[in-house]
Write an enzyme that holds these catalytic residues in place. Structure first.
Site, short mmCIF file in Angstrom:
data_model
loop_
_atom_site.label_atom_id
_atom_site.label_comp_id
_atom_site.label_asym_id
_atom_site.label_seq_id
_atom_site.Cartn_x
_atom_site.Cartn_y
_atom_site.Cartn_z
N ALA A 19 61.68 47.25 29.74
CA ALA A 19 61.05 46.31 30.65
C ALA A 19 59.55 46.51 30.55
CB ALA A 19 61.51 46.56 32.08
N ASN A 202 52.42 49.90 28.97
CA ASN A 202 52.43 50.95 27.95
C ASN A 202 52.93 52.30 28.47
OD1 ASN A 202 51.22 49.12 26.06
ND2 ASN A 202 49.24 49.51 27.05
N ARG A 203 53.73 52.23 29.53
CA ARG A 203 54.28 53.42 30.16
C ARG A 203 53.20 54.37 30.71
NH1 ARG A 203 57.87 50.40 29.96
NH2 ARG A 203 60.05 50.77 29.39
N LEU A 204 52.01 53.85 30.94
CA LEU A 204 50.94 54.65 31.54
C LEU A 204 50.93 54.39 33.04
CD1 LEU A 204 48.15 54.15 28.84
CD2 LEU A 204 49.75 56.07 29.13
#
Length: 225
Positions: A19, A202-204
């Site tokens: 996602a 970006n999963r940050l």
């Protein structure tokens, strides 16, 4: 030879399920002064805006004296500056765990808005007056259910449970007061840390955690995602 139990790679392959989070970030300056006030702010948003199914559902994780962990979903029934409250059968596995090890973790998984709240703390039983006051607000059927179910114990069949409920329904028909079970009550989780997690690109992700400060107030620390 093809393994008949192998899951085919494709639409059901979890390694390709992703996602993309596009929500705005969470900054230290935007946080409330206390974790309770920040939780109230987010909770109101998911209740009134996101319209999540059971936004008060939380995963409660406990550990017994040997360190064996178990988790289950429970409904939050109250929160304030003193902690987060849920109710259960005191003979259940979670209650038995808490009797041996009162340290507990609560997780609110608000996936549709890419948010999580993680509470770690110590659970203490609520008083009987507080328990009774909440018990009276439960639907009649739920009150009977608290008596009918010896939560977490092994039973022979569904019929056993249904029979116990039917007997109680005959004894306490709708409109008649059901006594509060002595084996049933609440736990208040007094937080030692509360993390607010906001999904980012970006999963940050943003992870801001309230922890006690030396002066008794709360300070906020940022965690790497």
């Amino acid at each position: 030879m093809t393994d008949p139990d192998a899951v085919p790679r494709g639409p059901l392959d979890p390694s390709v399920m992703r996602a993309r989070y596009s929500a705005e970030g969470l900054s230290e300056s935007a946080l409330a002064a206390t974790p309770t006030k920040q939780f109230a702010r987010w909770f109101e948003q998911v209740v009134t805006g996101a319209r999540l199914h059971e936004p008060n559902a939380m995963v409660v994780s406990t550990s017994d004296a040997e360190g064996r962990i178990s988790s289950r979903t429970v409904l939050l029934k109250q929160f304030d500056a003193d902690g987060f409250v849920f109710y259960t059968n005191y003979g259940s596995r979670k209650a038995r765990d808490l009797a041996q090890n009162p340290h507990v973790s609560l997780l609110f998984p608000w996936h549709p808005v890419a948010r999580q709240v993680i509470v770690t703390g110590v659970a203490r039983r609520t008083g009987r007056d507080e328990t009774a006051a909440y018990f009276r607000t439960r639907p009649h059927g739920s009150q009977l259910g608290a008596w009918a179910s010896a939560q977490s114990s092994v039973i022979g069949s569904r019929a056993t449970l249904d029979s116990a409920y039917a007997e109680l329904a005959a004894r306490y028909p709708e409109g008649e007061q059901v006594p509060v079970p002595p084996h049933w009550g609440g736990f208040r989780v007094v937080p030692s840390a509360v993390e607010f997690w906001q999904g980012r690109e970006n999963r940050l992700h943003d992870r801001l955690r309230y922890v006690p400060a030396a002066d008794g107030a709360w300070r906020v620390e940022r965690l790497s995602p």
